[in-house]
Each structure stands twice: as C-alpha cells, then as structure tokens.
Design a protein around this motif. Sequence first.
Motif, PDB file in Angstrom:
ATOM      1  N   ASN A 218       3.432  11.050   3.528  1.00 23.05           N
ATOM      2  CA  ASN A 218       3.015  11.332   4.905  1.00 23.05           C
ATOM      3  C   ASN A 218       3.980  12.332   5.560  1.00 23.05           C
ATOM      4  O   ASN A 218       4.866  12.882   4.896  1.00 23.05           O
ATOM      5  N   ASP A 219       3.819  12.550   6.863  1.00 23.60           N
ATOM      6  CA  ASP A 219       4.584  13.611   7.517  1.00 23.60           C
ATOM      7  C   ASP A 219       6.087  13.352   7.566  1.00 23.60           C
ATOM      8  O   ASP A 219       6.871  14.272   7.778  1.00 23.60           O
ATOM      9  N   ILE A 220       6.510  12.097   7.380  1.00 18.99           N
ATOM     10  CA  ILE A 220       7.974  11.873   7.306  1.00 18.99           C
ATOM     11  C   ILE A 220       8.434  11.673   5.858  1.00 18.99           C
ATOM     12  O   ILE A 220       9.571  11.269   5.603  1.00 18.99           O
ATOM     13  N   GLY A 221       7.563  11.957   4.908  1.00 21.88           N
ATOM     14  CA  GLY A 221       7.959  11.891   3.493  1.00 21.88           C
ATOM     15  C   GLY A 221       7.823  10.515   2.866  1.00 21.88           C
ATOM     16  O   GLY A 221       8.230  10.298   1.728  1.00 21.88           O
ATOM     17  N   ALA A 222       7.233   9.569   3.605  1.00 22.35           N
ATOM     18  CA  ALA A 222       7.070   8.214   3.043  1.00 22.35           C
ATOM     19  C   ALA A 222       5.852   8.167   2.120  1.00 22.35           C
ATOM     20  O   ALA A 222       4.853   8.848   2.362  1.00 22.35           O
ATOM     21  N   SER A 223       5.966   7.352   1.072  1.00 24.36           N
ATOM     22  CA  SER A 223       4.870   7.244   0.114  1.00 24.36           C
ATOM     23  C   SER A 223       4.919   5.869  -0.533  1.00 24.36           C
ATOM     24  O   SER A 223       5.920   5.156  -0.409  1.00 24.36           O
ATOM     25  N   HIS A 224       3.846   5.533  -1.231  1.00 24.07           N
ATOM     26  CA  HIS A 224       3.863   4.270  -1.983  1.00 24.07           C
ATOM     27  C   HIS A 224       4.061   4.554  -3.457  1.00 24.07           C
ATOM     28  O   HIS A 224       3.350   4.046  -4.318  1.00 24.07           O
ATOM     29  N   THR A 225       5.091   5.351  -3.766  1.00 28.79           N
ATOM     30  CA  THR A 225       5.346   5.710  -5.167  1.00 28.79           C
ATOM     31  C   THR A 225       6.170   4.643  -5.902  1.00 28.79           C
ATOM     32  O   THR A 225       6.597   4.875  -7.027  1.00 28.79           O
ATOM     33  N   CYS A 226       6.388   3.483  -5.250  1.00 32.22           N
ATOM     34  CA  CYS A 226       6.948   2.357  -6.018  1.00 32.22           C
ATOM     35  C   CYS A 226       5.855   1.323  -6.263  1.00 32.22           C
ATOM     36  O   CYS A 226       6.108   0.259  -6.819  1.00 32.22           O
ATOM     37  N   GLY A 227       4.643   1.638  -5.792  1.00 33.07           N
ATOM     38  CA  GLY A 227       3.508   0.759  -6.088  1.00 33.07           C
ATOM     39  C   GLY A 227       3.502  -0.566  -5.347  1.00 33.07           C
ATOM     40  O   GLY A 227       2.835  -1.507  -5.759  1.00 33.07           O
ATOM     41  N   HIS A 228       4.222  -0.655  -4.213  1.00 33.13           N
ATOM     42  CA  HIS A 228       4.238  -1.936  -3.496  1.00 33.13           C
ATOM     43  C   HIS A 228       2.870  -2.260  -2.892  1.00 33.13           C
ATOM     44  O   HIS A 228       2.545  -3.430  -2.699  1.00 33.13           O
ATOM     45  N   ASN A 229       2.072  -1.233  -2.610  1.00 33.80           N
ATOM     46  CA  ASN A 229       0.700  -1.495  -2.141  1.00 33.80           C
ATOM     47  C   ASN A 229      -0.088  -2.260  -3.203  1.00 33.80           C
ATOM     48  O   ASN A 229      -0.946  -3.085  -2.880  1.00 33.80           O
ATOM     49  N   ILE A 230       0.224  -2.000  -4.482  1.00 37.06           N
ATOM     50  CA  ILE A 230      -0.473  -2.689  -5.577  1.00 37.06           C
ATOM     51  C   ILE A 230      -0.067  -4.165  -5.602  1.00 37.06           C
ATOM     52  O   ILE A 230      -0.901  -5.057  -5.775  1.00 37.06           O
ATOM     53  N   GLN A 231       1.249  -4.374  -5.396  1.00 36.39           N
ATOM     54  CA  GLN A 231       1.733  -5.765  -5.346  1.00 36.39           C
ATOM     55  C   GLN A 231       1.038  -6.560  -4.254  1.00 36.39           C
ATOM     56  O   GLN A 231       0.683  -7.722  -4.435  1.00 36.39           O
ATOM     57  N   ILE A 232       0.915  -5.927  -3.077  1.00 34.41           N
ATOM     58  CA  ILE A 232       0.299  -6.630  -1.943  1.00 34.41           C
ATOM     59  C   ILE A 232      -1.163  -6.958  -2.267  1.00 34.41           C
ATOM     60  O   ILE A 232      -1.627  -8.079  -2.050  1.00 34.41           O
ATOM     61  N   ALA A 233      -1.882  -5.957  -2.805  1.00 29.57           N
ATOM     62  CA  ALA A 233      -3.279  -6.200  -3.139  1.00 29.57           C
ATOM     63  C   ALA A 233      -3.382  -7.273  -4.227  1.00 29.57           C
ATOM     64  O   ALA A 233      -4.278  -8.120  -4.196  1.00 29.57           O
ATOM     65  N   GLY A 234      -2.453  -7.255  -5.179  1.00 32.43           N
ATOM     66  CA  GLY A 234      -2.450  -8.263  -6.244  1.00 32.43           C
ATOM     67  C   GLY A 234      -2.194  -9.657  -5.687  1.00 32.43           C
ATOM     68  O   GLY A 234      -2.838 -10.634  -6.087  1.00 32.43           O
ATOM     69  N   MET A 235      -1.242  -9.742  -4.755  1.00 29.46           N
ATOM     70  CA  MET A 235      -0.963 -11.042  -4.139  1.00 29.46           C
ATOM     71  C   MET A 235      -2.177 -11.543  -3.365  1.00 29.46           C
ATOM     72  O   MET A 235      -2.570 -12.713  -3.474  1.00 29.46           O
ATOM     73  N   LEU A 236      -2.793 -10.634  -2.597  1.00 32.68           N
ATOM     74  CA  LEU A 236      -3.981 -11.045  -1.818  1.00 32.68           C
ATOM     75  C   LEU A 236      -5.140 -11.375  -2.756  1.00 32.68           C
ATOM     76  O   LEU A 236      -5.926 -12.287  -2.475  1.00 32.68           O
ATOM     77  N   GLY A 237      -5.236 -10.653  -3.863  1.00 34.10           N
ATOM     78  CA  GLY A 237      -6.277 -10.955  -4.860  1.00 34.10           C
ATOM     79  C   GLY A 237      -6.073 -12.335  -5.460  1.00 34.10           C
ATOM     80  O   GLY A 237      -7.025 -13.105  -5.641  1.00 34.10           O
ATOM     81  N   ALA A 238      -4.805 -12.674  -5.754  1.00 34.77           N
ATOM     82  CA  ALA A 238      -4.507 -14.011  -6.285  1.00 34.77           C
ATOM     83  C   ALA A 238      -4.850 -15.069  -5.243  1.00 34.77           C
ATOM     84  O   ALA A 238      -5.434 -16.118  -5.569  1.00 34.77           O
ATOM     85  N   ALA A 239      -4.501 -14.774  -3.979  1.00 28.78           N
ATOM     86  CA  ALA A 239      -4.816 -15.720  -2.897  1.00 28.78           C
ATOM     87  C   ALA A 239      -6.328 -15.921  -2.804  1.00 28.78           C
ATOM     88  O   ALA A 239      -6.823 -17.053  -2.711  1.00 28.78           O
ATOM     89  N   LEU A 240      -7.050 -14.815  -2.862  1.00 29.20           N
ATOM     90  CA  LEU A 240      -8.517 -14.878  -2.789  1.00 29.20           C
ATOM     91  C   LEU A 240      -9.075 -15.714  -3.949  1.00 29.20           C
ATOM     92  O   LEU A 240      -9.923 -16.589  -3.757  1.00 29.20           O
ATOM     93  N   GLY A 241      -8.553 -15.459  -5.137  1.00 30.28           N
ATOM     94  CA  GLY A 241      -9.019 -16.199  -6.315  1.00 30.28           C
ATOM     95  C   GLY A 241      -8.780 -17.689  -6.191  1.00 30.28           C
ATOM     96  O   GLY A 241      -9.634 -18.509  -6.554  1.00 30.28           O
ATOM     97  N   LEU A 242      -7.620 -18.072  -5.653  1.00 26.54           N
ATOM     98  CA  LEU A 242      -7.294 -19.491  -5.528  1.00 26.54           C
ATOM     99  C   LEU A 242      -8.060 -20.152  -4.385  1.00 26.54           C
ATOM    100  O   LEU A 242      -8.524 -21.283  -4.508  1.00 26.54           O
ATOM    101  N   VAL A 243      -8.207 -19.420  -3.269  1.00 26.30           N
ATOM    102  CA  VAL A 243      -8.801 -20.028  -2.069  1.00 26.30           C
ATOM    103  C   VAL A 243     -10.330 -20.039  -2.166  1.00 26.30           C
ATOM    104  O   VAL A 243     -10.964 -21.091  -2.020  1.00 26.30           O
ATOM    105  N   LYS A 244     -10.923 -18.865  -2.426  1.00 21.74           N
ATOM    106  CA  LYS A 244     -12.398 -18.777  -2.373  1.00 21.74           C
ATOM    107  C   LYS A 244     -13.089 -19.519  -3.508  1.00 21.74           C
ATOM    108  O   LYS A 244     -14.248 -19.899  -3.379  1.00 21.74           O
TER     109      LYS A 244
END
Length: 437
Positions: A97-123
């Motif tokens: 982005n305009d200040i040079g921030a990015s998700h190049t460590c893949g933490h967005n993937i971790q978050i989606a994976g955690m929420l996916g696991a939560a969804l799998g367990l809850v739903k």
Amino acid sequence: MNKQQLKDLIIKTIDENRDKIIEIGHGIYQTPEYGYKEYKTTEAVANFLSDELGLEVEKNIAVTGCKSTVNDSKEGPHISILGELDGISCKEHKDANDIGASHTCGHNIQIAGMLGAALGLVKSGVLNSLDGKVTFMATPAEEFIELEYRQQLKNKGEITYFGGKQELVKRGYFDDIDISMMFHSLDMGENKALVGPESNGFIGKKVQFIGKESHAGSAPHEGINALNAAMLAINNVNALRETFKESERVRFHPILTKAGDIVNVVPADVQMESYVRARTIDGMIDASERINRALIAGGTAIGAEVVLTEIPGYLPILRYKDMDKLFSDNLVNLGIESNKIVDGGDFTGSFDFGDISHLMPTLHPMIGGVKGALHTREYEIIDEELAYIVPAKSMAMTVVDLLFDGGKEAKNILNDFTPVMTKEQYLDFLAKYDRTI
Ligand SMILES: [Zn+2]
C-alpha cells in the motif's frame, strides 16, 4: 459418531463455505496494517466470528486483536487456535500500500485459516461431541518492527511488550489455555507442508554512540566521531563471529538508523538497531553478552559514550512431536502425500509463538500454497486450496483428535508435559532483558 465421521463433517462444512474463507483472506490481504495498529483487520475478524458464526467476541485484547471461546461450559482441556493480524513492510511488492505495508508474510492466510477452522468446528455442530473448550484468537504485532511507535505505546502505558503474544501472556489470555496451535505459510517448493520447525530466538538491541561534534574540515581533532565508534563496534562483533557455536546459528544483523546530521560536522549521535539471534536461550544470553562487550568496546576505543538498550525479543520455537504427528496424519487424511510433508525444519528467523511453546504444548506447521521468499517482492499466493483450506481443515481435525472421547489425546499429551517455564519465570526472563546498560 466416531472420530472420522466428525472429521468428515468438518471437511464437508468447510468445503461448502470455501468461498467465504478465501474471501476474508483476500480482504485482509488488501488492507495490511502494522502491529498494534490492526484496527480494520480486527474488525473484519470480529465481524466474521459474530455475524458468520454467531459467537461472542472480546475485542482489543492487546490494543488490537480479538478472541472468542466456544464450548465454554464444558469440562476438559482448552485448546487455542491462533492467527496473526499484522502485515510487514515490503515497499517493493506490487501489492504494497501507500506506506509500503503488505501481507508478504502471509498472516492474512493464517487469519483465514483460523476462521476456516472455527467455521468447520462451529457450523458442523461437532463441538457438541467434543470434551473441551476451544478459543479462536487473532493476535497483534508478531513482526518486531516500528520500535519507536511501540516505545511510545509503552511510555503511555498501553503495552508492556513489543510482541503481541508476549503482551497477551502478560495480560492473562493464555492462563487457562492448555494447548495452542497455529500455522505459517511458506514456499514449500515441491513439497506441501512441514511439521516441527525449530527456530532462533532473539534479544533486541538499540545502541546509541554519543561522540562530540566539531567542524569536520577545520577541527576534527576537537571532535569524537560516533560513526567511527559504530563502525569499530560492528567490526568487533565480526571478529567474534567464528567463536559462536555452529549449532547456535547466531545472527547479528545491525542497521544504522542514524549515521550523522550534516556532512561538515563530525557525527556526534549515531544510532544502531539489531537483533542477537540464537537457537537456545543459553546461546542467546551468551552471544548477547559477548556482543554487548564488543559494542561497548567500539565506543571505548575512541572515547565515545555507548548507551545500549535491550528489548526482550522472542524465544526459540520448540517442537512437540505428538502434536506434529496428529497434524500430519490429518494432512494425509486430506489426501496430501506423506512424502510431501517434511519432518522438522531449521529456521534462523524467529516467531513470537516460540514464547508460547515454552509455556504449553504447541503446534506450528508450515504450509505451502505460496511462492517466493517471505517479506520480499517475489512472494505470491499460488494455490488457494493448499494455502487457506487445507490448514483450516487439518487444524479443526486436530482439535477433534485432541478433544474426542473425554479429551483423551489432549490429556495424554498434557500428562507427559512439564513447561520449560512457568508464566512467572517467563515474565521474569522478559523483565531481565528490558533494560538500558
Ligand atoms: Zn510471519
């Protein structure tokens, strides 16, 4: 239902909601935020947990971050699944982005994976068949960056520690958790996953060399050159390098954050930052003490003052083979060939989850689906199924293994377990390396 039927139900539920999981991963990718500033990301996670899964959410658990606990009324072991919220600076990346921030460590993937696991367990409704609690926790500030900003937060009393998990431990968010798990993305090349990585821990350093200004042309003899002191200090450390044990994988990688003011004045204020990394706590302490001596000697040599500030960094990550086995068996259950799952890994970087691994049994696999080195312009997501969906399923399935049948498996692991440190010992250790010399 038996254990495999519960797992099958999780797989089916996650498959039916595949798009939602990937969509939140994409959304977070597009709004990278640095540590302790992950306001939008926290909001997105909290909204998913409350709107999509109907869970109660506690927000801003450590400046930012959030958590939800399910099966709260059940007895039995308490498992946490974590995901990290923060982005990293990589201004060269095409999606920065305009200040040079990015998700190049893949933490967005971790978050989606955690929420996916939560969804799998809850739903899927499988939680009713499990004997124990599960907490989903989105944790702030894993990347150890923007130290000045974090120092300001610390001065204002908003945080005690620069690392998100350190702060959460101090605030008691791990007090009632028995086992923790998360995953990290990694370019796995021909392979698909890795279980049981080991990593370096580190102690952070800020060093100020204070000299005496004078006219660089007409009166250098009246000055004390702080830049020369810093250069000597770096060379002193270089002279130590061959003395570090190979097995400790010692790393010292300084940058100068201030190297002088104007060119015709002898530099009187030069500032350096570095980590001192090593594979064991003893190795970290040994290298840190010797490097301190070398840094101070750089100043002593020319009469400059050296102010050395230590910041508690992260601990090396420890592996728990019982946890790794459960997880890799679940990967195989999902159709990943066992010869594509690497056992063990040697990482000289650091993760703040290492701290958690000193307090309780943990699981921290690396999962493919991305290409290019982390934190670089080369990084990209190339296989969304492997990156987001496979870890979501396999973490949720590992929770089933741990908490099925009275939480037998988790209890077996916990019965054999003595933590390397108690919480009190851990906080004492951090306090010891939170000092100015
Ligand atoms: Zn990371």
